[in-house]
Design a protein around this motif. Structure first.
Motif: not given
Lengths: 240, 240, 240, 240
Positions: A168-176, A193-197
């Protein structure tokens, strides 16, 4: 042997409009993309949790509980792996000799407390446990629960390694919560070095007199991430 | 062999007032304390710098340029070491294949540009150079300039190591910009086990339509740090 | 809500032969692969360098200088990016309050010394400079020189970030010295989630009475890496 | 504004004798010192453990089991905190897409296997459990068990943070196995700015045809640490 000097680009007419038009680099979801969720636990998301008094307003306004469930559903439907980075405080963490403001508070209110990593006594349904409605997803194989973070970021756990070990190189991030753990994860994943949204409305933050944690989080998400989704936009994107 | 179960403390009468009274753990300045300043460079602090259009308002309102100079003076007068974590973009950094919003912008406007680490051609007085009025302090032995950070935090440079190699365990943090590099340094230093305070008005941040970076920074400093000083308060504390 | 218990695999007939047949997971070179070289600098590789008395034997026996040049040539011919992680000691590093054995020695013999990151005076041809025969490759665009490491590993520099920003996930590692910087890079890159192979004879190590650094390095490369190449084997692999 | 150039020290008559007299910087035990033990678990230290066939020779020769027990006793008697960094492989770790040689082997032989962090079923007395004779120490308050490491070093767990949160700056290191987890902990703790010594004979390593892991470990301990103790020497030091 020095490399040839780097000619500075001439920037003509640059002014504050550049920032007014803050770039939106965008984010393309592919097979190297995973969803990462921080702290989907009772102490943040349940009205019975120890922080509801201060995060409840933001959780309700953002529709965070439902939006996080939508993320689990979208992930399962689209073959996207989910990684959960939880927060547990063990007995020995209560003997730390110094802490920042929120750390002090979290310890004081026994947030996320669990005896130790070899004890599950009293865990089920506790503030440290996952919100009941998420358990049916978390129990499935598309979800990996990594080790606990100990302050706000993933520096103390195996999140980055687990992501890389799955290519995994890209992350969709959410939470608390938005301006604490989500934002610290965003910043550290970026340095790793991750690509993050970020899914902005699948987070929520404490709002206290004089300090709007949610506004801070949404501002910093916009400045830092490759893209900030709404849950609705992400859903439409995945249904294309 | 499991440790005896940890009895949860009974929290009676806890409510949102706990957050309303967000703890202020405090910060005691001792011989293991250093001052860390991020990005005291022309592109942020000079009216000729490439970001003045968006940070100028906050730099002026907070009196940041003068407050940072006061920190250098207080450090020298009180035998406190100062560590500077600068930001340089080299030619090869411009070939990165992905970036977040602000990274994209910084590259676009050639912020902090420098050919490479073995080139000093055109550096003097450039946007990447230190603000002229700080150079007389930075040239002295109480100031150490560590390697450049590359995104926002010190994960890519030797700041933490340099601090520890001088037996520094506590940090008073300030610099530019508040919600990006200062805040990322705050978060990472915390994860690295430093005790950290911030001088709130010795930072400033971009303010653009809809997003107040300074408000975000001040909110998160208050939530995360052990204490948030004003420059005046720090001065009084050191003159006791 | 706990995941169903993990049934231990029954391991029948396992014995020490398992280790005697230490797995060789293998390494496939693809477009996400880069070569990383540590410390290709005069102090290690030139007979005039300050460590030649103790590394010269191993450099000569392994044919390290020529093998590293072959790596540069193979990289350029095959469109493989090369990243160099150099070692520089600045003036302020000499005031560290504690050091391990080799750190103490390196400082004592002024290895890799350079005034500071904004000084290039006296650098050309010094012990800290690159071996002359490598400069024609390093000056080209397929080579990126990242920031200096400060102890042995890439924890203090931007190597991992630079690799990820170029979408590199796999590393072929070589350089100096084998059991110190190469091995620390190997270990850290592994923890950072890279897939790593080593070119064993494109490294060399100090050999002193009672301690064979080269034997230690080759042993640990074999235990830790996905594969250990010889330069010849790598050449053949790339010419397939 | 550049700092004045750093005058290289003239090194007269330096030769290989410098290395022959490899410095021994020494290590002073004070109230900021803790003992760190890696992997004191059945799979390494019990004749029934899955690796005994290859580590047994070294464990026996070094008297590792008894020496580690002496460390627990010395710590308790002298008010020194002990931190244990264990190794657990969870079910989801078995789906990693790539691994180095020893990682591959450890997974193959189901070393340190445990269902997940919320499962303790079958844990007691398993290969992942602590050696029975150490449990009476580990159950006491002077011992902290931090989160599991996942490859060889503490990069994925909270060891460094837990040490710093107790104001620990210096570490006496021991455990299993010498050239893998002990050495990776040594290297990472050094990069994290700890002062580190190793108890050489309170470690042991795999010895397989052609590769002597114990020789590699002892060589690298001597090169890298501030001091290498024997258990006997440490005991005498603490009884002064």
């Amino acid at each position: 042997m020095l490399k040839s000097a780097f000619t500075l680009l001439v920037v003509i007419g640059w002014n504050s409009n550049v920032f007014a038009q803050l770039p939106d680099p965008g984010f393309e979801i592919d097979r190297t993309t995973a969803i990462v969720i921080t702290d989907p636990q009772n102490d943040f998301l349940s009205p019975d949790g120890v922080t509801w008094g201060v995060v409840g307003e933001s959780v309700t306004a953002n529709n965070t509980v439902e939006n996080l469930e939508t993320l689990f559903q979208l992930a399962e439907a689209n073959g996207i792996k989910v990684f959960i980075s939880p927060h547990y405080y063990y007995k020995h963490d209560h003997s730390w000799k110094f802490e920042g403001a929120l750390e002090t508070l979290m310890h004081k209110i026994t947030m996320f407390d669990r005896g130790d990593q070899l004890s599950t006594e009293g865990f089920d349904g506790s503030g440290a446990d996952f919100l009941e409605r998420y358990k049916k997803y978390i129990d499935k194989d598309f979800v990996t629960v990594v080790g606990p973070h100990k302050v706000f970021g993933p520096e103390q756990n195996d999140l980055s390694l687990q992501l890389r070990k799955q290519k995994i190189d890209k992350v969709i991030l959410a939470g608390m919560s938005g301006n604490l753990c989500v934002e610290s994860h965003l910043r550290e994943l970026l340095e790793d070095g991750f690509e993050v949204s970020v899914v902005g409305d699948a987070t929520a933050s404490a709002i206290i007199p004089g300090y709007d944690g949610n506004a801070a989080a949404q501002t910093n998400f916009r400045f830092i991430a490759s893209h900030v989704y709404t849950t609705k936009e992400l859903k439409e994107e995945l249904q294309k």
